[in-house]
Design a protein around this motif. Structure first.
Motif, mmCIF file in Angstrom:
data_model
loop_
_atom_site.group_PDB
_atom_site.id
_atom_site.type_symbol
_atom_site.label_atom_id
_atom_site.label_comp_id
_atom_site.label_asym_id
_atom_site.label_seq_id
_atom_site.Cartn_x
_atom_site.Cartn_y
_atom_site.Cartn_z
ATOM 1 N N SER A 45 31.671 36.216 48.995
ATOM 2 C CA SER A 45 32.238 37.261 48.425
ATOM 3 C C SER A 45 33.851 36.747 47.820
ATOM 4 N N SER A 46 33.953 38.604 47.607
ATOM 5 C CA SER A 46 35.083 38.457 46.312
ATOM 6 C C SER A 46 36.675 38.154 46.975
ATOM 7 N N SER A 47 36.903 38.109 48.651
ATOM 8 C CA SER A 47 38.240 38.142 48.542
ATOM 9 C C SER A 47 38.139 36.060 49.100
ATOM 10 N N HIS A 48 36.884 35.457 49.822
ATOM 11 C CA HIS A 48 36.881 34.691 50.556
ATOM 12 C C HIS A 48 36.084 33.345 49.632
ATOM 13 N N HIS A 79 50.105 37.228 53.341
ATOM 14 C CA HIS A 79 48.706 38.396 53.446
ATOM 15 C C HIS A 79 47.949 37.533 54.139
ATOM 16 N N ALA A 80 46.609 37.993 55.146
ATOM 17 C CA ALA A 80 45.614 37.396 55.872
ATOM 18 C C ALA A 80 44.783 36.136 55.047
ATOM 19 N N ASN A 81 44.633 36.647 53.029
ATOM 20 C CA ASN A 81 43.865 35.708 52.874
ATOM 21 C C ASN A 81 45.204 34.487 51.947
ATOM 22 N N GLY A 82 45.450 33.612 52.003
ATOM 23 C CA GLY A 82 46.587 32.705 51.678
ATOM 24 C C GLY A 82 45.784 31.564 51.286
ATOM 25 N N SER A 129 44.858 35.778 47.936
ATOM 26 C CA SER A 129 43.272 36.756 47.598
ATOM 27 C C SER A 129 42.886 38.072 48.232
ATOM 28 N N VAL A 130 43.431 38.603 48.068
ATOM 29 C CA VAL A 130 43.712 40.582 48.704
ATOM 30 C C VAL A 130 42.897 41.254 48.384
ATOM 31 N N GLY A 131 41.169 40.656 47.920
ATOM 32 C CA GLY A 131 40.368 41.590 47.998
ATOM 33 C C GLY A 131 39.330 41.990 46.350
ATOM 34 N N GLY A 132 38.120 42.099 46.334
ATOM 35 C CA GLY A 132 38.267 42.305 44.871
ATOM 36 C C GLY A 132 38.098 41.497 44.302
ATOM 37 N N GLY A 133 38.651 40.028 44.854
ATOM 38 C CA GLY A 133 38.247 38.892 43.488
ATOM 39 C C GLY A 133 40.018 39.265 43.002
ATOM 40 N N PHE A 134 41.207 39.806 43.605
ATOM 41 C CA PHE A 134 42.509 40.055 43.107
ATOM 42 C C PHE A 134 43.237 38.822 43.686
#
Length: 475
Positions: free
Chosen positions: A18-21, A125-128, A147-152
């Protein structure tokens, strides 16, 4: 606020699933280590703890978030780490209860206690995730990333600071939405890929652009090659059997080749029957996402969960549509795809934890559709129409991975996204752009509104949809 997002921001080489996880937390760990160095605290560290929040906590184990954190804290680079070394590095950390921080100093590390899965969400954000470094003077250093998606990966304070000041994009053609991009193609009498190329040249040399675009493509090609030649069961406990191997064998039969490049040429020489085209496209997409699910190296495009769509559609163009196509068309395709992805990121989201799977498969399908349309000879407005059509028919798609694993329904969704992209490009090519009813910017706006309206349990939490309808123990 104007954003300059490069093609190479949207298409990143990394490790699945996963890019975000996975990639995002990995990069966050690297940034935390960099902060310690900058603050002259690195040599004082005696222990590190990581707290995961929201979607990272709820589906982190299925997405290998804990493994990514250990690899990042160990100083490993996701672009270049030999993937066959990952198991050994993780086993060493777990067996010895210690980690070689930044490959520099060894400190105690108990992964069951030092990586904490908190189910509550942070407000930004949901990914902290929060890193805490314990120092030898009994003080602590903490740092929170998202982590806001796409590895950003971002920090809340940096985002808020940017909002308070006017930032001018350094690109010669600053593009915030599809309409601005279209106007540049008209005023400059250039294609979308030519506009993107001019922007990229403001940041790096032409030689570097060529090298990096081809490195991205060769990584995609190698990933498809590996996936088509690997069989067995995917890790994670769902007992998902790889299907690309059998599908590939049924399509190509006995063929002689020794490298991904020779494999590509072998397929080009294969007589592909009409009814086999969809099978080939599905095979390419399956191959990539099976490699991704097995912690293999893929290209985030724009995410790992949707990494199979763009390679599959580009491969379709090379082996079905245009056997004479080469590096020029490959670079053209990737630049258009990257630019469309950046417009979605600016106007909406590419994070499933924020927008559901419409933000991953939907965006990747739109990227691929627009890119395919241009290399097939479509005008700039037809390219944007193709992207719009592809996204329009992914609106509202939820993210509900069973067991938090990027396998069911994620792997199959890549085949659907790729096929929809091809269909969207064909429809756009046969349509007079003057008759278009829905601009791309409107569908992006609608996607973001849909994302905000979507129930949180359908946003990569494994608390709704298939994730609860199907018992993992029965798989």
């Amino acid at each position: 606020m104007e954003e300059c997002i490069s093609v190479f921001d949207m298409l990143k080489i990394g490790v699945g699933p996963s890019s975000s996880h996975t990639l995002g937390p990995w990069r966050a760990a690297e940034r935390f280590l960099s902060e310690l160095q900058t603050e002259n605290l690195f040599d004082k560290i005696t222990r590190v703890k990581v707290d995961l929040y929201g979607s990272l906590s709820l589906t982190g184990k299925g997405h290998a978030t804990d493994l990514a954190l250990m690899l990042g804290l160990s100083g490993q680079d996701p672009e270049y780490i030999p993937v066959q070394d990952i198991d050994g590095i993780i086993k060493n950390i777990k067996n010895k209860n210690e980690i070689n921080l930044a490959n520099n100093i060894v400190i105690p590390f108990y992964f069951l206690q030092d990586i904490v899965f908190n189910k509550n969400f942070l407000p930004f954000h949901a990914n902290g995730l929060t890193f805490t470094g314990y120092l030898n003077d009994d003080t602590e250093y903490t740092s929170t990333f998202y982590s806001v998606g796409g590895g950003f990966v971002v920090k809340e304070e940096r985002v808020n600071a940017k909002k308070k000041m006017e930032i001018k994009c350094a690109f010669p053609f600053s593009i915030q939405n599809a309409e601005e991009l279209l106007q540049y193609t008209i005023s400059q009498n250039k294609s979308i890929s030519e506009i993107v190329y001019e922007n990229e040249k403001s940041m790096r040399s032409e030689e570097n652009i060529h090298h990096e675009l081809m490195r991205i493509w060769n990584t995609m090609l190698e990933c498809m090659y590996i996936g088509c030649h690997s069989e067995g069961i995917l890790p994670g406990g769902l007992n998902v059997r790889r299907r690309a191997f059998d599908m590939h064998q049924g399509l190509i039969g006995l063929a002689n080749y020794t490298s991904p490049q020779e494999w590509l040429e072998s397929i080009r020489k294969t007589e592909v029957k009409f009814r086999q085209i969809l099978k080939w496209v599905s095979c390419f997409a399956l191959a990539v996402n099976e490699v991704n699910a097995a912690l293999g190296r893929v290209v985030t495009a724009p995410t790992n969960g949707s990494a199979g769509v763009i390679p599959a559609v580009l491969m379709y163009y090379l082996v079905i549509e245009n056997h004479q196509a080469g590096e020029k068309e490959i670079k053209q395709f990737l630049m258009v795809a990257g630019e469309i992805g950046s417009i979605f990121k600016k106007g909406s989201t590419i994070s499933a934890a924020m927008g559901g799977c419409q933000a991953e498969i939907g965006v990747s399908s739109a990227m691929a559709a627009g890119a395919l349309c241009e290399v097939m000879g479509g005008t700039a407005d037809q390219v944007l129409m193709a992207a719009e059509i592809a996204m329009e028919h992914h609106l509202g798609m939820t993210c509900d991975p069973i067991g938090g694993l990027v396998q069911i329904p994620c792997i199959e969704r890549n085949t659907m996204g790729a096929i929809k992209a091809i269909n969207a490009a064909e429809l756009a090519m046969e349509t007079d752009a003057k008759n278009a009813k829905v601009p791309l910017d409107k569908v992006i706006e609608t996607m973001w509104k849909t994302a905000k309206d979507m129930n949180s349990k359908y946003k990569e939490t494994s608390e709704g949809g298939l994730a609860v309808a199907v018992n993992m123990a029965d798989c």
